[in-house]
Design a protein around this motif. Structure first.
Motif, PDB file in Angstrom:
ATOM      1  N   GLY A 220       0.818  -1.216   0.000  1.00 46.56           N
ATOM      2  CA  GLY A 220       0.000   0.000   0.000  1.00 46.56           C
ATOM      3  C   GLY A 220       0.844   1.255   0.000  1.00 46.56           C
ATOM      4  N   ALA A 221       1.957   1.242   0.735  1.00 49.56           N
ATOM      5  CA  ALA A 221       2.853   2.395   0.768  1.00 49.56           C
ATOM      6  C   ALA A 221       3.544   2.595  -0.577  1.00 49.56           C
ATOM      7  N   ILE A 222       3.939   1.505  -1.204  1.00 44.98           N
ATOM      8  CA  ILE A 222       4.564   1.590  -2.526  1.00 44.98           C
ATOM      9  C   ILE A 222       3.596   2.179  -3.547  1.00 44.98           C
ATOM     10  N   ILE A 223       2.338   1.777  -3.464  1.00 42.36           N
ATOM     11  CA  ILE A 223       1.325   2.328  -4.379  1.00 42.36           C
ATOM     12  C   ILE A 223       1.207   3.838  -4.195  1.00 42.36           C
ATOM     13  N   ALA A 224       1.181   4.295  -2.914  1.00 41.96           N
ATOM     14  CA  ALA A 224       1.046   5.726  -2.645  1.00 41.96           C
ATOM     15  C   ALA A 224       2.238   6.515  -3.154  1.00 41.96           C
ATOM     16  N   ARG A 225       3.391   5.894  -3.189  1.00 44.31           N
ATOM     17  CA  ARG A 225       4.609   6.598  -3.590  1.00 44.31           C
ATOM     18  C   ARG A 225       4.801   6.623  -5.099  1.00 44.31           C
ATOM     19  N   TYR A 226       4.494   5.519  -5.765  1.00 41.47           N
ATOM     20  CA  TYR A 226       4.925   5.374  -7.160  1.00 41.47           C
ATOM     21  C   TYR A 226       3.799   5.245  -8.180  1.00 41.47           C
ATOM     22  N   CYS A 227       2.562   5.222  -7.755  1.00 42.32           N
ATOM     23  CA  CYS A 227       1.466   4.963  -8.702  1.00 42.32           C
ATOM     24  C   CYS A 227       0.524   6.150  -8.841  1.00 42.32           C
ATOM     25  N   ARG A 228       1.029   7.366  -8.662  1.00 47.03           N
ATOM     26  CA  ARG A 228       0.175   8.558  -8.744  1.00 47.03           C
ATOM     27  C   ARG A 228      -0.395   8.797 -10.139  1.00 47.03           C
ATOM     28  N   LEU A 229       0.224   8.200 -11.165  1.00 48.97           N
ATOM     29  CA  LEU A 229      -0.293   8.381 -12.523  1.00 48.97           C
ATOM     30  C   LEU A 229      -1.653   7.721 -12.703  1.00 48.97           C
ATOM     31  N   TRP A 230      -2.024   6.821 -11.787  1.00 49.85           N
ATOM     32  CA  TRP A 230      -3.293   6.108 -11.889  1.00 49.85           C
ATOM     33  C   TRP A 230      -4.424   6.857 -11.179  1.00 49.85           C
ATOM     34  N   ASP A 231      -4.265   8.132 -11.010  1.00 55.29           N
ATOM     35  CA  ASP A 231      -5.233   8.928 -10.258  1.00 55.29           C
ATOM     36  C   ASP A 231      -6.642   8.808 -10.839  1.00 55.29           C
ATOM     37  N   PRO A 232      -7.687   8.560 -10.002  1.00 56.95           N
ATOM     38  CA  PRO A 232      -7.635   8.412  -8.543  1.00 56.95           C
ATOM     39  C   PRO A 232      -7.542   6.947  -8.085  1.00 56.95           C
ATOM     40  N   THR A 233      -7.287   6.029  -9.051  1.00 60.13           N
ATOM     41  CA  THR A 233      -7.277   4.610  -8.699  1.00 60.13           C
ATOM     42  C   THR A 233      -6.241   4.300  -7.629  1.00 60.13           C
ATOM     43  N   TRP A 234      -5.062   4.974  -7.723  1.00 56.43           N
ATOM     44  CA  TRP A 234      -4.003   4.701  -6.751  1.00 56.43           C
ATOM     45  C   TRP A 234      -4.491   4.931  -5.324  1.00 56.43           C
ATOM     46  N   PHE A 235      -5.294   5.984  -5.157  1.00 55.85           N
ATOM     47  CA  PHE A 235      -5.750   6.351  -3.819  1.00 55.85           C
ATOM     48  C   PHE A 235      -6.625   5.251  -3.216  1.00 55.85           C
ATOM     49  N   TYR A 236      -7.558   4.737  -4.009  1.00 57.33           N
ATOM     50  CA  TYR A 236      -8.467   3.712  -3.494  1.00 57.33           C
ATOM     51  C   TYR A 236      -7.725   2.389  -3.252  1.00 57.33           C
ATOM     52  N   LEU A 237      -6.758   2.101  -4.128  1.00 53.45           N
ATOM     53  CA  LEU A 237      -5.944   0.907  -3.893  1.00 53.45           C
ATOM     54  C   LEU A 237      -5.135   1.051  -2.604  1.00 53.45           C
ATOM     55  N   HIS A 238      -4.554   2.236  -2.432  1.00 52.58           N
ATOM     56  CA  HIS A 238      -3.753   2.486  -1.234  1.00 52.58           C
ATOM     57  C   HIS A 238      -4.588   2.335   0.038  1.00 52.58           C
ATOM     58  N   VAL A 239      -5.736   2.951   0.067  1.00 53.82           N
ATOM     59  CA  VAL A 239      -6.604   2.870   1.239  1.00 53.82           C
ATOM     60  C   VAL A 239      -7.046   1.433   1.493  1.00 53.82           C
ATOM     61  N   THR A 240      -7.368   0.720   0.418  1.00 49.69           N
ATOM     62  CA  THR A 240      -7.798  -0.676   0.570  1.00 49.69           C
ATOM     63  C   THR A 240      -6.708  -1.523   1.203  1.00 49.69           C
ATOM     64  N   PHE A 241      -5.484  -1.405   0.698  1.00 44.81           N
ATOM     65  CA  PHE A 241      -4.371  -2.187   1.249  1.00 44.81           C
ATOM     66  C   PHE A 241      -4.100  -1.813   2.709  1.00 44.81           C
ATOM     67  N   GLN A 242      -4.160  -0.498   3.024  1.00 44.63           N
ATOM     68  CA  GLN A 242      -3.855  -0.078   4.386  1.00 44.63           C
ATOM     69  C   GLN A 242      -4.935  -0.526   5.373  1.00 44.63           C
ATOM     70  N   VAL A 243      -6.197  -0.436   4.967  1.00 47.21           N
ATOM     71  CA  VAL A 243      -7.276  -0.849   5.867  1.00 47.21           C
ATOM     72  C   VAL A 243      -7.239  -2.353   6.106  1.00 47.21           C
ATOM     73  N   LEU A 244      -7.047  -3.128   5.020  1.00 49.46           N
ATOM     74  CA  LEU A 244      -6.952  -4.582   5.184  1.00 49.46           C
ATOM     75  C   LEU A 244      -5.750  -4.955   6.047  1.00 49.46           C
ATOM     76  N   GLY A 245      -4.626  -4.282   5.822  1.00 45.11           N
ATOM     77  CA  GLY A 245      -3.448  -4.546   6.633  1.00 45.11           C
ATOM     78  C   GLY A 245      -3.680  -4.207   8.091  1.00 45.11           C
ATOM     79  N   PHE A 246      -4.371  -3.097   8.343  1.00 44.00           N
ATOM     80  CA  PHE A 246      -4.648  -2.695   9.731  1.00 44.00           C
ATOM     81  C   PHE A 246      -5.560  -3.704  10.418  1.00 44.00           C
ATOM     82  N   ILE A 247      -6.547  -4.205   9.697  1.00 42.32           N
ATOM     83  CA  ILE A 247      -7.436  -5.220  10.274  1.00 42.32           C
ATOM     84  C   ILE A 247      -6.643  -6.457  10.682  1.00 42.32           C
ATOM     85  N   LEU A 248      -5.697  -6.870   9.834  1.00 35.04           N
ATOM     86  CA  LEU A 248      -4.897  -8.054  10.144  1.00 35.04           C
ATOM     87  C   LEU A 248      -3.977  -7.823  11.338  1.00 35.04           C
TER      88      LEU A 248
END
Length: 381
Positions: A220-248
């Motif tokens: 999720g952190a890598i997506i936030a750093r390097y995938c900004r060209l996919w705007d706004p997809t990068w943001f939703y992917l980043h949030v999804t990975f971080q929320v799932l990771g936090f739950i785990l």
């Protein structure tokens, strides 16, 4: 909406009730001990490493019927200890030593801080009906024990599972060891063949933390750093990975808290627990940072970006260290260490490659400002 979701996620994590995990021991059971001088039905089980202790306390007495099963090879010993402190020192243990390639013997020993010695008193004062058998690489020991007399005047509240080498017939210092809170429940108080399994708790705790801290949050952190060209997809992917990771990692914290009470004598576990709590607090701060973030045009936004970026970096770095500490403390198999090492190596390689491309691209376009933090949400959140 995003702020409410982040706050709700943190509150839900803090309000989760600790759960009790029931797990069945391995297929090998006390019923395999055909030479036991008592009935081996309706025993409850505790396990660690590849060792199992099946027991039943006779109602209204201090008598414990117990069966211990463990794999053992020539030149080694395995043993089950009784302790009132959860530590080796001052405990009494039943150790099985290989006599030859096809037989084993069991003897009671006093365990001191750095040495092992024979019991000074006659073991018959607390032991009867001792039987030992060896088959297919496993030693099986059954006995009837008076748990009040075994450590008199203290009463054991912990079981010790251990193994190590021998010199001649003399057991040497253990090579692996763990302590569990003893559960000498009367027969019939738990489902047949079931008990809280430390092995299963430990594996589940390791798995959710490796996936959460070791895969989802870094990706999720890598997506936030390097995938900004996919705007706004990068943001939703980043949030999804971080929320799932936090739950785990919340699940990992719950499992770890449950596990800590059963492994209080394990060397290094307090350090692993303290560091785990610290990085969990950092993860909560990352979630709460979304709730408290300033507006994009606020002067504090620059400092918020810096804070969010560096707290994320520190959390991921310390979490990686703590995963390795946990693997070492739990004496996990080499395959676990290698597996996590492969995951970490792939992520580090991806990071170095993407970071190099990032700075090459940035050097070619110096006129384009870009303030994306290395391990944060960035200005566009």
């Amino acid at each position: 909406m995003l702020r409410f979701t982040a706050l709700y996620t943190v509150l839900a994590a803090l309000l989760m009730v600790r759960s009790t995990v029931y797990a069945q021991c391995d297929q090998q059971s006390s019923l395999a001990v055909t030479s036991a001088l008592f009935s081996t039905s309706n025993l409850t089980c505790q396990s660690a490493f590849s060792q199992q202790a099946w027991s039943r306390r006779i109602n209204g007495t201090d008598t414990l019927e117990i069966v211990y099963i463990a794999p053992v090879t020539a030149g080694n010993w395995v043993g089950l200890g009784f302790s009132s402190t959860g530590k080796m020192g001052g405990s009494v243990a039943l150790l099985a030593v290989m006599n030859s390639s096809s037989s084993a013997s069991a003897t009671w020993w006093n365990l001191y801080s750095h040495s092992i010695g024979h019991l000074s008193e006659d073991a018959s004062s607390f032991l009867r009906n001792l039987t030992v058998q060896y088959s297919n690489g496993n030693v099986s020991i059954s006995a009837v024990v008076n748990i009040t007399a075994i450590l008199a005047p203290n009463t054991p509240d912990s079981l010790l599972f251990a193994s190590g080498p021998v010199s001649g017939s003399m057991p040497l210092q253990h090579s692996e060891y763990t302590s569990q809170v003893a559960n000498f429940a009367p027969a019939g108080t738990l489902p047949k063949g079931y008990k809280i399994s430390t092995d299963h708790l430990r594996k589940a705790h390791a798995a959710v933390n490796i996936v959460g801290w070791g895969i989802l949050l870094p990706v999720g952190a890598i997506i936030a750093r390097y995938c900004r060209l996919w705007d706004p997809t990068w943001f939703y992917l980043h949030v999804t990975f971080q929320v799932l990771g936090f739950i785990l990692i919340v699940a990992g914290l719950i499992l770890g808290t449950n596990l800590y009470g059963r492994l209080k004598g394990l060397s290094g576990i307090s350090h692993h627990r303290a560091l785990g709590i610290f990085v969990f607090v950092l993860a909560c701060l990352q979630i709460l940072a979304i709730v408290l973030r300033p507006k994009k045009d606020a002067k504090l936004r620059r400092y918020w970006n810096w804070y969010h970026s560096w707290v994320g970096r520190i959390a991921l770095l310390l979490a990686a260290v703590n995963v390795l500490v946990g693997i070492h403390v739990a004496h996990e198999k080499r395959s676990v260490t290698v597996g996590y090492g492969v995951i970490a190596a792939l992520e580090i390689t991806a990071f170095l490659l993407l970071e190099s491309l990032y700075w090459i691209k940035r050097s070619k376009k110096p006129q384009v400002p870009h303030h994306a933090p290395a391990f944060g949400y960035g200005d566009d959140v």
